[in-house]
Design a protein around this motif. Sequence first.
Motif, PDB file in Angstrom:
ATOM      1  N   ASP A 329       0.835  -1.185   0.000  1.00 13.21           N
ATOM      2  CA  ASP A 329       0.000   0.000   0.000  1.00 13.21           C
ATOM      3  C   ASP A 329       0.884   1.255   0.000  1.00 13.21           C
ATOM      4  OD1 ASP A 329      -1.501   2.237   1.746  1.00 13.21           O
ATOM      5  OD2 ASP A 329      -2.987   1.005   0.710  1.00 13.21           O
ATOM      6  N   GLY A 330       0.453   2.273  -0.735  1.00 13.31           N
ATOM      7  CA  GLY A 330       1.248   3.486  -0.848  1.00 13.31           C
ATOM      8  C   GLY A 330       1.486   4.196   0.472  1.00 13.31           C
ATOM      9  N   GLN A 331       0.629   3.940   1.468  1.00  7.12           N
ATOM     10  CA  GLN A 331       0.767   4.590   2.776  1.00  7.12           C
ATOM     11  C   GLN A 331       1.604   3.770   3.760  1.00  7.12           C
ATOM     12  OE1 GLN A 331      -0.441   7.701   2.790  1.00  7.12           O
ATOM     13  NE2 GLN A 331      -1.001   7.152   0.694  1.00  7.12           N
ATOM     14  N   ALA A 332       2.085   2.606   3.312  1.00  7.81           N
ATOM     15  CA  ALA A 332       2.854   1.736   4.205  1.00  7.81           C
ATOM     16  C   ALA A 332       4.163   2.416   4.620  1.00  7.81           C
ATOM     17  CB  ALA A 332       3.144   0.408   3.523  1.00  7.81           C
ATOM     18  N   ALA A 333       4.456   2.364   5.906  1.00  8.24           N
ATOM     19  CA  ALA A 333       5.702   2.945   6.423  1.00  8.24           C
ATOM     20  C   ALA A 333       6.791   1.882   6.343  1.00  8.24           C
ATOM     21  CB  ALA A 333       5.504   3.397   7.867  1.00  8.24           C
ATOM     22  N   ILE A 334       7.623   1.961   5.318  1.00  8.65           N
ATOM     23  CA  ILE A 334       8.662   0.956   5.123  1.00  8.65           C
ATOM     24  C   ILE A 334       9.877   1.611   4.486  1.00  8.65           C
ATOM     25  CG2 ILE A 334       7.881   0.239   2.813  1.00  8.65           C
ATOM     26  CD1 ILE A 334       8.498  -2.693   3.805  1.00  8.65           C
ATOM     27  N   GLY A 335      11.060   1.131   4.834  1.00 12.02           N
ATOM     28  CA  GLY A 335      12.284   1.705   4.302  1.00 12.02           C
ATOM     29  C   GLY A 335      13.351   0.645   4.098  1.00 12.02           C
ATOM     30  N   SER A 336      14.417   1.016   3.427  1.00 16.23           N
ATOM     31  CA  SER A 336      15.522   0.097   3.178  1.00 16.23           C
ATOM     32  C   SER A 336      16.084  -0.430   4.492  1.00 16.23           C
ATOM     33  CB  SER A 336      16.626   0.808   2.391  1.00 16.23           C
ATOM     34  OG  SER A 336      16.139   1.235   1.152  1.00 16.23           O
ATOM     35  N   GLY A 337      16.345  -1.732   4.524  1.00 13.97           N
ATOM     36  CA  GLY A 337      16.874  -2.370   5.717  1.00 13.97           C
ATOM     37  C   GLY A 337      15.816  -2.984   6.610  1.00 13.97           C
ATOM     38  N   ASP A 338      14.557  -2.591   6.446  1.00 16.72           N
ATOM     39  CA  ASP A 338      13.482  -3.208   7.226  1.00 16.72           C
ATOM     40  C   ASP A 338      13.316  -4.670   6.824  1.00 16.72           C
ATOM     41  OD1 ASP A 338      13.044  -0.776   8.358  1.00 16.72           O
ATOM     42  OD2 ASP A 338      11.179  -0.337   7.275  1.00 16.72           O
ATOM     43  N   ARG A 339      12.727  -5.429   7.742  1.00 15.23           N
ATOM     44  CA  ARG A 339      12.415  -6.828   7.435  1.00 15.23           C
ATOM     45  C   ARG A 339      10.898  -6.990   7.467  1.00 15.23           C
ATOM     46  NH1 ARG A 339      16.739  -9.859   6.949  1.00 15.23           N
ATOM     47  NH2 ARG A 339      15.511 -11.776   6.947  1.00 15.23           N
ATOM     48  N   VAL A 340      10.388  -7.770   6.502  1.00 15.04           N
ATOM     49  CA  VAL A 340       8.941  -7.948   6.371  1.00 15.04           C
ATOM     50  C   VAL A 340       8.656  -9.370   5.890  1.00 15.04           C
ATOM     51  CG1 VAL A 340       8.929  -7.076   3.984  1.00 15.04           C
ATOM     52  CG2 VAL A 340       6.833  -6.982   5.326  1.00 15.04           C
ATOM     53  N   VAL A 341       7.533  -9.909   6.346  1.00 18.74           N
ATOM     54  CA  VAL A 341       7.110 -11.241   5.885  1.00 18.74           C
ATOM     55  C   VAL A 341       6.290 -11.062   4.610  1.00 18.74           C
ATOM     56  CG1 VAL A 341       5.758 -13.304   6.422  1.00 18.74           C
ATOM     57  CG2 VAL A 341       7.084 -12.170   8.222  1.00 18.74           C
ATOM     58  N   ILE A 342       6.658 -11.822   3.565  1.00 16.38           N
ATOM     59  CA  ILE A 342       5.874 -11.819   2.327  1.00 16.38           C
ATOM     60  C   ILE A 342       5.410 -13.239   2.044  1.00 16.38           C
ATOM     61  CG2 ILE A 342       7.081  -9.836   1.363  1.00 16.38           C
ATOM     62  CD1 ILE A 342       8.608 -11.815  -0.471  1.00 16.38           C
ATOM     63  N   GLY A 343       4.327 -13.348   1.297  1.00 15.92           N
ATOM     64  CA  GLY A 343       3.809 -14.668   0.965  1.00 15.92           C
ATOM     65  C   GLY A 343       2.974 -14.610  -0.302  1.00 15.92           C
ATOM     66  N   PHE A 344       2.726 -15.765  -0.883  1.00 18.47           N
ATOM     67  CA  PHE A 344       1.882 -15.825  -2.074  1.00 18.47           C
ATOM     68  C   PHE A 344       1.230 -17.192  -2.175  1.00 18.47           C
ATOM     69  CE2 PHE A 344       6.377 -16.399  -3.377  1.00 18.47           C
ATOM     70  CZ  PHE A 344       6.348 -17.727  -3.772  1.00 18.47           C
ATOM     71  N   ASP A 345       0.171 -17.232  -2.987  1.00 23.15           N
ATOM     72  CA  ASP A 345      -0.550 -18.474  -3.252  1.00 23.15           C
ATOM     73  C   ASP A 345      -0.049 -19.041  -4.573  1.00 23.15           C
ATOM     74  OD1 ASP A 345      -2.289 -20.526  -3.706  1.00 23.15           O
ATOM     75  OD2 ASP A 345      -4.123 -19.331  -3.477  1.00 23.15           O
ATOM     76  N   PRO A 346       0.588 -20.225  -4.591  1.00 23.96           N
ATOM     77  CA  PRO A 346       1.097 -20.808  -5.841  1.00 23.96           C
ATOM     78  C   PRO A 346       0.023 -21.012  -6.905  1.00 23.96           C
ATOM     79  CG  PRO A 346       1.993 -21.965  -3.937  1.00 23.96           C
ATOM     80  CD  PRO A 346       0.931 -21.057  -3.418  1.00 23.96           C
ATOM     81  N   ALA A 347      -1.245 -21.047  -6.513  1.00 25.36           N
ATOM     82  CA  ALA A 347      -2.330 -21.191  -7.483  1.00 25.36           C
ATOM     83  C   ALA A 347      -2.384 -19.999  -8.429  1.00 25.36           C
ATOM     84  CB  ALA A 347      -3.663 -21.360  -6.762  1.00 25.36           C
TER      85      ALA A 347
END
Length: 360
Positions: A329-347
Amino acid sequence: MSYSVSINNLSLSFGAVHVLKNLNLEIENGEFLVLLGSSGCGKSTLLNCIAGLLDITEGQIFINQRNVTWAEPKDRGIGMVFQSYALYPQMSVEGNLSFGLKVAGLGQDEIRKRVSRAAEILQIEALLNRKPAALSGGQRQRVAIGRALVRDVDVFLFDEPLSNLDAKLRADLRVEIKRLHQSLKNTMIYVTHDQVEAMTLADRIAVMKGGVIQQLSSPAEIYNQPANKYVADFIGSPSMNFVDGVVSASSHSFHVPGEEIALTGYEFSQTPRDGKAWFGIRPEHVVSGEAATALPFHQEVAVEIVEPMGADTLVWTTLFNQPFRFRMDGQAAIGSGDRVVIGFDPARASLFDQSSEVRL
């Protein structure tokens, strides 16, 4: 079924150079078909063949069941809009719209009626007495479209008509062209290298490469089920992520060093077999944050580059030791060096064989 335009085994060569190769294409009455591809793929050449501006080497072209393979452009029942406006600078807008009709010998009343109708549809009534030099780029392109419109033909050909305009004008005129098609219900064939134009305008898209149609289908199917890696990479901005690995047919999974992705829910286009493949997933199909932990595959990654884009943000990271992108999301507070969990559905993924590049 009767087709508005039918192209049978069309080939075009310039000496030893084969530009179009045994093309077959059938376009239904009232369809909006977009020829999409990068520069040099043959899309404008194919349009010029349909228009009669180029003589083909082999094959046949039918327009409304009439063989027009060797007919003159004026006898093909088409209206064409070019990338350049090609307006007569010394003539008013009304003069530009009516010139071709006068040459064709139509009566004054009929000419007046057609010019008035085109001007009303394109909302250029107030411009009829102006000359092209007094018009903006968008207004000039409307006049160029109007010049094709007054011909009252069944098939309209557009050769990258918006490429000379700025981004906002392109978006505005794109809507106007779509509205025009919905109103007239004529067959339209539209050439562009812009995938956004193709996706928003087309009933069907023909993605071309090297003079060959790679996939011909609806925008939704081309986006969700690309036929090969080229189509998958070309459609979408930013383009699809491709992860290099191996498919295991027996375990119905995709393997990269130190990781296994279960292909739960993935619908194979052909019988699965072991072999090297690319696992493709679009950045917009990757979920981040707490919601990612509920998906079949998820992993924590480090943020490397953040590209704010207003409505959303594009984030670059590394996954399986390979470059990887995802949207937030464009309003997400995130910057270089941060760690975040990502995921996806293989379908929602796409698998491509590495030797043939076709969809698995």
